[in-house]
Scaffold this active site. Structure first.
Site, short mmCIF file in Angstrom:
data_model
loop_
_atom_site.label_atom_id
_atom_site.label_comp_id
_atom_site.label_asym_id
_atom_site.label_seq_id
_atom_site.Cartn_x
_atom_site.Cartn_y
_atom_site.Cartn_z
N LEU A 184 -9.40 -95.91 88.15
CA LEU A 184 -9.61 -95.48 89.69
C LEU A 184 -11.24 -95.31 89.66
CD1 LEU A 184 -8.87 -94.75 92.58
CD2 LEU A 184 -8.82 -92.34 91.66
N HIS A 194 -18.66 -101.08 89.50
CA HIS A 194 -18.26 -100.08 88.51
C HIS A 194 -17.26 -100.35 87.75
CE1 HIS A 194 -21.79 -97.71 90.27
NE2 HIS A 194 -21.01 -97.83 91.62
N GLU A 218 -0.88 -101.48 81.40
CA GLU A 218 0.51 -101.39 81.81
C GLU A 218 0.52 -101.51 83.23
OE1 GLU A 218 2.62 -96.73 82.62
OE2 GLU A 218 1.15 -97.01 81.12
#
Length: 362
Positions: A184, A194, A218
């Site tokens: 995130l 980023h 995953e």
């Protein structure tokens, strides 16, 4: 950071849920405001327990007092990033000029990190629909954190930008397979590159470890796959086996081996890298070269359809006629060709965006 409630909550008028996080150590201020609320006494109904549901998510240690929160903000200069510094980079901003960012690797043994991570992972609940918390006490987790480093009033401070969690699975007999679980970048920092910096730094870290076999993810989202394609192409484009003069010869065993040995990239991901680099090296205005490329990609995309044909052959032996008809209708040849063409066009469109991004970053 200020969140407004976007879910439907019964029993309130002018409901506002406020969560403020200190930029560095993520100390939290939590408030629930509303102009009016139904009551059991007068309205014979009970309002949803909004505050209780939020308290289930945010860890203990938050404050509901604004003055207390402000006093915590004054201590932000004491906050320092956890773990080991892996990578430093800069991003140019028209408003602020050159901004400096750092990527750190941490684990639960870092003093104070466990409590920080409990606050950090609450962001998953606000921004990722299917998110869930992890058991951070398992020592097979690695944590990679992105911070903005900035100066204020003569002091150096750090702001949390984003993070990634990676679980190290065992592979017989003596290897590990790091699997990216969560990633995130916080909304104020999205669209600045980023994510690519973080994924590349993480990949380079694991590439340096001989015990690592390959790196996976995953249940990756569509956006993550596009990000991974970009980063892996950037890493692979300098490998001899992926040189421009070798791409037109097809996907080779040398590509598979070199991607695996040098960059811990598995065969499936190496194949996508090859297709992107071959597209970049192909003159698509040349009909013969374009056709060769199209057939090469469609051959891979056709794999699932081939599998369906094998399954259909098995079905013929064991299904009743009426059952077979229903399955055959699902595998209509014309439909397959149309789906294959659409898949090809979608893939090439994604590949072109990656090639454009590579060109803009060159």
């Amino acid at each position: 950071i200020h969140f407004l409630c976007s879910e439907v909550a019964f029993g309130y008028k002018g409901l506002q849920i406020q969560l403020f996080y200190a930029a560095g150590n993520l100390s939290t201020l939590f408030k629930v405001k509303y102009t009016s609320k139904v009551t059991e006494t007068f309205d014979c109904v009970e309002a949803d327990d909004v505050e209780g549901k939020i308290r289930e998510i945010i860890p203990a240690g938050f404050t509901c007092n604004t003055d207390d929160f402000i006093s915590l903000l004054e201590k932000e200069a004491n906050f320092k990033p956890f773990g080991t510094l892996l990578h430093t980079y800069t991003v140019h901003s028209e408003e602020a000029g050159e901004l400096t960012y750092q990527i750190h690797k941490a684990d639960v043994t870092c003093p104070g990190f466990r409590e920080y991570h409990e606050r950090l992972q609450t962001f998953l609940m606000w921004f990722i629909e299917t998110a869930s918390f992890i058991d951070a006490d398992d020592d097979r987790w690695d944590f990679f954190l992105v911070f903005e480093k900035y100066n204020k009033d003569g002091e150096t401070l750090y702001a949390t930008v984003g993070y990634m969690t990676v679980y190290n699975y065992y592979v017989y007999p003596d290897k590990t397979r790091p699997r990216v679980s969560q990633m995130l970048i916080l909304p104020p920092f999205q669209g600045e590159g980023h994510g690519a910096q973080l994924l590349e730094a993480v990949h380079r870290f694991y590439c340096s470890l001989p015990k690592v076999q390959d790196i996976t993810a995953e249940d990756p989202s569509e956006n993550y796959v596009k990000l991974r394609d970009y980063v892996l192409v950037k890493l692979c484009q300098g490998l001899p086996s992926f040189a421009a003069d070798k791409l037109h010869l097809g996907f080779s065993a040398d590509m598979i081996k070199e991607a695996q040995d040098k960059l811990k990239i598995n065969k499936k991901h190496a194949r996508r890298v090859y297709e992107i680099l071959r597209l970049r090296a192909t003159d698509m205005s040349d009909e013969d070269k374009a056709r060769e490329y199209r057939l090469e990609v469609k051959k891979r995309l056709f794999g699932p359809y081939r599998k369906n044909q094998r399954e259909l052959a098995k079905m013929r032996k064991c299904l009743r006629p009426e059952e077979l008809v229903s399955h055959m209708s699902q595998m209509d040849t014309q439909t397959q060709h149309e789906e294959l063409e659409k898949s090809y066009q979608d893939v090439v469109e994604d590949y072109r965006r990656i090639i454009e991004r590579l060109a803009s970053q060159a």
